[in-house]
Design a protein around this motif. Structure first.
Motif: not given
Length: 626
Positions: A616-626
């Motif tokens: 499986r593959r997970i894409k992680l991002v940084f979210d500054k809004e939450s």
């Protein structure tokens, strides 16, 4: 001398000269998404050539597995392979030109410890100097002294050459420097002393062949230009085991040495055909099956992209050649078992993954067999008389593109369709066309391939931008976050989870892991919350070095690709107030405290999807809004 004895003598020779023997890195580079495979012995050691301290010290030696795929079409001649072994010895700011050259000569010519080659058949080249670096007088003087002691005229043995042949670089960026190459005379009676012109002519005829290269790494390149000297002077030597074996066994090609002898016999027995009559077909089968076995042992599986695509292409080319010589697919396992047994001692992960290797290869062969049938049906449609009539009508009405409308010609577009949609290698299309009295618009096919290739380069440019080869704060934060992601996956999905690969850019972290089913949304939320909670706590990230044998026994340490690590490994621990959140084997860069990750926002799982069977593959991002 057998190939195993050559490899053994090389490693023992340098071990006696205080070199630590390090294991081969896997074929797929760690933390370098800009290349698909390790193509040279120095690639896994670049950080240490640039100044990072190696845990095993400043003198190293190894046999490195390599794969090069730039000239797949050339495989089958006397010199081209996709998989090969590079024997190398390394000095990381320790000894330099004198010792490196003298040891190279000693190993090549010593009958007691080395290969016992005749010094009268040796010739060398040295760097003549240019605007980037001066003439390499130091290397010349060492060689001059060696040849004089051997009673040979240096003027007939040492030749000055330009940067196109005697300057080595890892690429557009990284360590580089002048080198000295050694050549061996393979003629029956020996050429004796040569002028430079005579030497160059002998090289063109392959009467003399390069057998060793000493690279004197003391310069750094940036954007293709030499920008200055490295912080330390390094030695990087390389000798191809396949080529050395051919010379020591007096064969015209490594395909005729003990490296392939047992497997070649299987091919002859199962097909009832002689190697001499089907030389290229046999060689391609031998090379591609060997390479495929090594790739799968290092975690590659057939797919339509990256390393998996190369593996698929190799196996499909092998199937075409098997078809040509009527080699039964049921006998493939015999060839694979022979390779696995041959390399089991030096590369034990082949034996450990023996069943997986055979399962993946046989599965891919079976799939391609079905595609072959469908593709051949499509081919028949292309050459059908009605299609030919339509082709002629286009000629009459002037609707034909230049070069695409010979009456018995398959258009470049149709040939590309067979390649792209049915996986037909060009040589198979060409072979089927010839059988049916057709030719192929090769130029049109190449234009379609170029167009396709340019699109893939465009896609890759964004994908590889700022990969983990970079060391920006954001990339380091992402990389540390993947340690917490793996720990969270083990916690909430199961202990069976292990890392299968990662790719990090400024925009996201992509992480592949073993799991047979989708990670549900509620579990993804638990993973996200746990990771962000650890980050907010401000846990310390610390590194410790320990013996690999101890780390492997420690059940609290997570690691992948253990075989590529030296005897002393780095273990990174993330903990706060005595509670350990992650403990992982790794050579990459990390933050000192998880609070540094929070500067870029909360960690968010953007996507969870299938990567390949069981992965499986997970894409992680940084979210500054939450």
């Amino acid at each position: 001398m057998k190939s195993s004895e050559i490899r053994k003598r090389f490693l023992e020779f340098f071990e006696k000269r205080n070199h630590k023997i390090i294991p081969s890195a896997p074929l797929v580079p760690e933390n370098d998404p800009s290349v698909l495979f390790n193509t040279a012995g120095m690639q896994p050691l670049v950080p240490f050539l640039l100044g990072e301290k190696h845990p095993m010290g400043t003198r190293l030696a190894d046999a490195q597995k390599c794969v090069r795929t730039g000239d797949i079409e050339e495989v089958g001649d006397n010199t081209h392979f996709t998989f090969f072994e590079m024997l190398g010895n390394w000095s990381l700011g320790d000894y330099f030109k004198k010792e490196a050259i003298e040891w190279s000569f000693e190993f090549l010519t010593s009958k007691e410890e080395g290969l016992g080659l005749d010094p009268k058949r040796l010739y060398v080249t040295v760097f003549e100097g240019d605007e980037n670096a001066p003439k390499d007088i130091e290397a010349y003087d060492v060689w001059k002294n060696i040849f004089e002691k051997a009673g040979l005229n240096p003027d007939e043995r040492i030749f000055w050459m330009g940067a196109d042949s005697n300057w080595w670089a890892a690429g557009d960026n990284g360590p580089s420097g002048p080198d000295s190459e050694m050549f061996y005379d393979r003629t029956e009676n020996g050429l004796g002393g040569l002028t430079k012109d005579e030497f160059l002519a002998a090289d063109d005829r392959q009467d003399v062949v390069e057998i060793w290269n000493d690279v004197f790494m003391e310069y750094e390149k940036k954007d293709r230009k030499v920008v200055g000297k490295l912080s330390q002077q390094n030695i990087d030597t390389g000798a191809g085991l396949e080529r050395l074996t051919a010379i020591l066994q007096n064969k015209k090609s490594p395909y005729e040495t003990d490296l392939f002898e047992a497997e070649l016999k299987i091919l002859e027995e199962k097909t009832g055909k002689k190697y001499e009559d089907f030389e290229k077909d046999f060689r391609v089968i031998l090379d591609h099956l060997r390479t495929s076995a090594f790739l799968i042992s290092d975690g590659v599986v057939p797919s339509n992209k990256d390393q998996g695509y190369i593996l698929r292409r190799l196996l499909r080319r092998a199937v075409v050649k098997m078809k040509n010589v009527e080699f039964p697919y049921s006998a493939v396992d015999e060839v694979l078992d022979s390779y696995i047994q041959k390399y089991a001692e030096i590369y034990p992960n082949l034996k450990e993954n023996a069943e997986k290797i055979k399962t993946e290869i046989n599965g891919e062969i079976s799939k391609f067999e079905k595609t072959l049938t469908a593709g051949l049906r499509e081919f028949q449609k292309i050459i059908d008389p009605e299609v030919k009539n339509n082709h002629i009508q286009k000629l009459e009405f002037g609707m034909c593109q230049v070069g695409n409308c010979a009456m018995n010609e398959i258009s470049g577009e149709d040939a590309f369709k067979l390649f792209a949609s049915y996986g037909f290698p060009f040589e198979l299309i060409e072979e089927e066309a010839k059988k049916n009295g057709f030719i192929i618009d090769k130029k049109g096919f190449e234009e379609k391939m170029k167009e396709h290739s340019e699109k893939s380069k465009t896609a890759s440019a964004g994908k590889f931008k700022g990969g983990l080869g970079g060391d920006s704060p954001k990339i380091i934060a992402f990389h540390t976050a993947t340690h917490l992601l793996l720990a969270a996956l083990k916690k909430f999905v199961g202990e069976h989870v292990s890392q299968k690969g990662s790719n990090i850019t400024e925009e996201r972290a992509r992480f592949d892991f073993t799991n047979n089913e989708k990670v549900q949304k509620d579990v993804q939320e638990k993973i996200e919350n746990w990771i962000n909670d650890v980050i907010e706590k401000g846990a310390e990230v610390r590194m410790e070095e320990m013996k690999k044998s101890e780390a492997e026994k420690d059940r609290t340490i997570t690691g992948a690709f253990w075989e590529k690590y030296p005897d002393i490994v780095k273990v990174w621990t993330i903990k706060k107030d005595g509670e350990i959140y992650s403990r992982e084997l790794c050579n990459g860069p990390h933050v000192k405290n998880t609070k540094e990750i929070a500067e870029f926002g909360r960690v968010k799982i953007k996507k969870e999807e299938s990567s390949s069977a069981g992965v499986r593959r997970i894409k992680l991002v940084f979210d500054k809004e939450s």
